[in-house]
Design a protein around this motif. Structure first.
Motif, PDB file in Angstrom:
ATOM      1  N   HIS A 169       0.849  -1.191   0.000  1.00  0.00           N
ATOM      2  CA  HIS A 169       0.000   0.000   0.000  1.00  0.00           C
ATOM      3  C   HIS A 169       0.889   1.247   0.000  1.00  0.00           C
ATOM      4  CE1 HIS A 169      -3.064   2.866   1.276  1.00  0.00           C
ATOM      5  NE2 HIS A 169      -3.986   1.939   1.082  1.00  0.00           N
ATOM      6  N   PRO A 170       0.519   2.296  -0.761  1.00  0.00           N
ATOM      7  CA  PRO A 170       1.350   3.504  -0.807  1.00  0.00           C
ATOM      8  C   PRO A 170       1.458   4.242   0.526  1.00  0.00           C
ATOM      9  CG  PRO A 170      -0.202   3.454  -2.642  1.00  0.00           C
ATOM     10  CD  PRO A 170      -0.596   2.348  -1.716  1.00  0.00           C
ATOM     11  N   MET A 171       0.548   3.978   1.461  1.00  0.00           N
ATOM     12  CA  MET A 171       0.510   4.715   2.723  1.00  0.00           C
ATOM     13  C   MET A 171       1.855   4.751   3.427  1.00  0.00           C
ATOM     14  SD  MET A 171      -0.501   6.116   5.502  1.00  0.00           S
ATOM     15  CE  MET A 171       0.354   6.130   7.070  1.00  0.00           C
ATOM     16  N   ALA A 172       2.594   3.625   3.416  1.00  0.00           N
ATOM     17  CA  ALA A 172       3.826   3.534   4.200  1.00  0.00           C
ATOM     18  C   ALA A 172       5.079   3.933   3.429  1.00  0.00           C
ATOM     19  CB  ALA A 172       3.989   2.117   4.744  1.00  0.00           C
ATOM     20  N   ALA A 173       4.943   4.319   2.164  1.00  0.00           N
ATOM     21  CA  ALA A 173       6.093   4.736   1.346  1.00  0.00           C
ATOM     22  C   ALA A 173       7.213   3.706   1.397  1.00  0.00           C
ATOM     23  CB  ALA A 173       6.594   6.114   1.804  1.00  0.00           C
ATOM     24  N   GLN A 174       6.871   2.457   1.104  1.00  0.00           N
ATOM     25  CA  GLN A 174       7.837   1.367   1.176  1.00  0.00           C
ATOM     26  C   GLN A 174       8.172   0.753  -0.178  1.00  0.00           C
ATOM     27  OE1 GLN A 174       9.280   0.145   4.368  1.00  0.00           O
ATOM     28  NE2 GLN A 174       8.566   2.231   4.634  1.00  0.00           N
ATOM     29  N   GLY A 175       7.245   0.775  -1.141  1.00  0.00           N
ATOM     30  CA  GLY A 175       7.425   0.016  -2.374  1.00  0.00           C
ATOM     31  C   GLY A 175       8.662   0.399  -3.164  1.00  0.00           C
TER      32      GLY A 175
END
Length: 449
Positions: free
Chosen positions: A315-321
């Motif tokens: 999910h983009p929420m955590a800025a992990q991808g």
């Protein structure tokens, strides 16, 4: 000589390149940069003639910035106007901070995030590719090639030139093929690597705004009765806004209907009043997309490595991808570097041989997958805390935000994990303390390292 069987293309070991990278997104370009930095001959292929302008991969965490700093890419992004941020904050709809991840408490050199639009990050990575890397766009990878022993040894490709009535298939051989071809990776499926994609029960709408007033100065997620509202600054006085929607909430809306929906959705969050004047001009920048998470069962097969969304999506929420894509690409290059030391040269003039590549792939799998498993948990938990609208999940999520926000020890651990500086898993006891079911006598003991 090569021969074709009903199982695909089989070929002898006579290599054209040391590595073929399939996909020129952030993951593929980072893999090419890392491998090319070793002096390897690398071919990067992408089916798109030009990169797409998508609202994704815009916030760089400290773990990824460590890699980009070594390559000189961080400084190039700063010259292009990248915005520095030092906090991730979960806020109430009125802007009150409920949980603040303060990057200023991290080690020196890791105390900032950088925000820039996705295209700028892609262009900067592409411009920094070493001279041994060839980037070829408008090219479709049709299938993997197999060597006589069954390992992946190259790809079969065709031009995407629409002017050609029947583009000729070309075989490109390499001891290492990197699948950076996205969550629907054709190469991953061809290698028989499984994994489960889980769809979130909502969609996200993204817009780019240029508000007349002050810009937000951090990465802020607002908790509302209708889900996530996420805001962070971009260069040039712009702001990225994400809004959570029900899957069919926008179906059938006209442009005017969407403009009305957008105005209501933003006005429901008093803290975002400063964005309202910029909404009419932002309507044309709308992008809507489904959101899911995915983790492959394996990251490698003989001759093949998975990086980026071919291996891992969140999910983009955590800025992990994007950040795990960059660190995974760097990990792959580091394992290749170790395998090259003292190894025999490859065939056909290649520097990298099949044996060295496969040794590196085994080490890459062993080193990287536990990190991705932990990052997937961190991201899923963060997304659930702020997006779950079902009554039980909402109660637990809001409680977790408040309890974590009041616990300095847990905050430091979560910040370290989000920053991508190495996994520090939360224990079952930590989880109970995170939702306030048990007291934490160590709540004020922030780790020193």
């Amino acid at each position: 000589m090569t021969s074709r069987s009903r199982h695909g293309v089989h070929l002898s070991r006579d290599y054209d390149y040391d590595a073929v990278v399939c996909g020129a997104g952030v993951a593929g370009l980072a893999a090419a940069r890392g491998l090319g930095g070793l002096g390897l001959r690398v071919l990067v292929l992408d089916k798109q003639h030009t990169p797409r302008d998508v609202a994704k991969g815009e916030v760089l965490q400290p773990g990824a910035l460590r890699v980009l700093r070594r390559w000189g890419t961080e400084e190039a992004l700063r010259r292009r106007g990248a915005v520095g941020l030092d906090r991730l904050v979960v806020r109430s709809d009125r802007g009150a901070p409920l949980m603040t991840l303060d990057y200023g408490q991290l080690p020196e050199g890791d105390r900032k995030l950088l925000a820039h639009e996705h295209l700028a990050i892609l262009h900067t990575l592409a411009q920094d590719l070493p001279p041994t890397v060839e980037l070829r766009r408008g090219t479709l990878v049709r299938e993997a090639l197999r060597e006589d022993d069954g390992r992946v040894g190259g790809v079969l490709l065709t031009s995407q030139d629409t002017r050609a009535a029947a583009a000729e298939a070309v075989e490109v051989r390499a001891p290492l093929v990197v699948a950076a071809d996205g969550i629907s990776s054709r190469l991953r499926r061809a290698a028989g690597i499984e994994g489960q994609r889980v769809e979130y029960p909502h969609r996200l709408v993204s817009l780019e705004l240029t508000p007349p007033g002050p810009l937000p100065h951090d990465f802020s997620a607002y908790l509302t009765d209708r889900g996530l509202r996420l805001v962070y600054p971009l260069p040039g006085g712009r702001v990225r806004l994400y809004l959570q929607t029900e899957p069919d909430e926008l179906r059938g809306l006209t442009a005017d209907g969407f403009a009305d929906w957008l105005a209501r959705a933003v006005r429901e969050v008093p803290a975002l009043d400063g964005l309202v004047p910029a909404l009419p001009e932002a309507v044309g920048s709308k992008q809507t997309f489904a959101v899911g998470r995915y983790l492959a069962d394996r990251l490698a097969a003989p001759g093949l490595a998975l990086v980026g969304e071919a291996a891992y999506a969140v999910h983009p929420m955590a800025a992990q991808g994007m950040n795990t894509a960059i660190t995974s690409a760097a990990s792959l290059a580091e394992q290749i570097a170790r395998a090259l030391d003292g190894s025999a040269p490859g065939d056909g003039g290649a520097r990298l041989g099949a044996a060295a590549a496969d040794a590196a792939l085994r080490a890459y799998e062993e080193e990287r997958r536990p990190t991705l498993v932990q990052a997937a948990k961190t991201s899923a938990n963060a997304a659930r805390m702020v997006t779950d609208l079902a009554w039980p999940g909402r109660v637990v999520g809001r409680r977790a935000v408040r309890c974590t926000g009041a616990n300095a020890r847990l905050l430091h651990t979560v910040t370290h994990n989000m920053a991508g500086l190495g996994p520090r898993p939360l224990t079952p006891l930590d989880r109970l303390q995170q939702i306030g079911l048990l007291p934490d006598p160590r709540a004020h003991r922030v780790p020193t390292a």
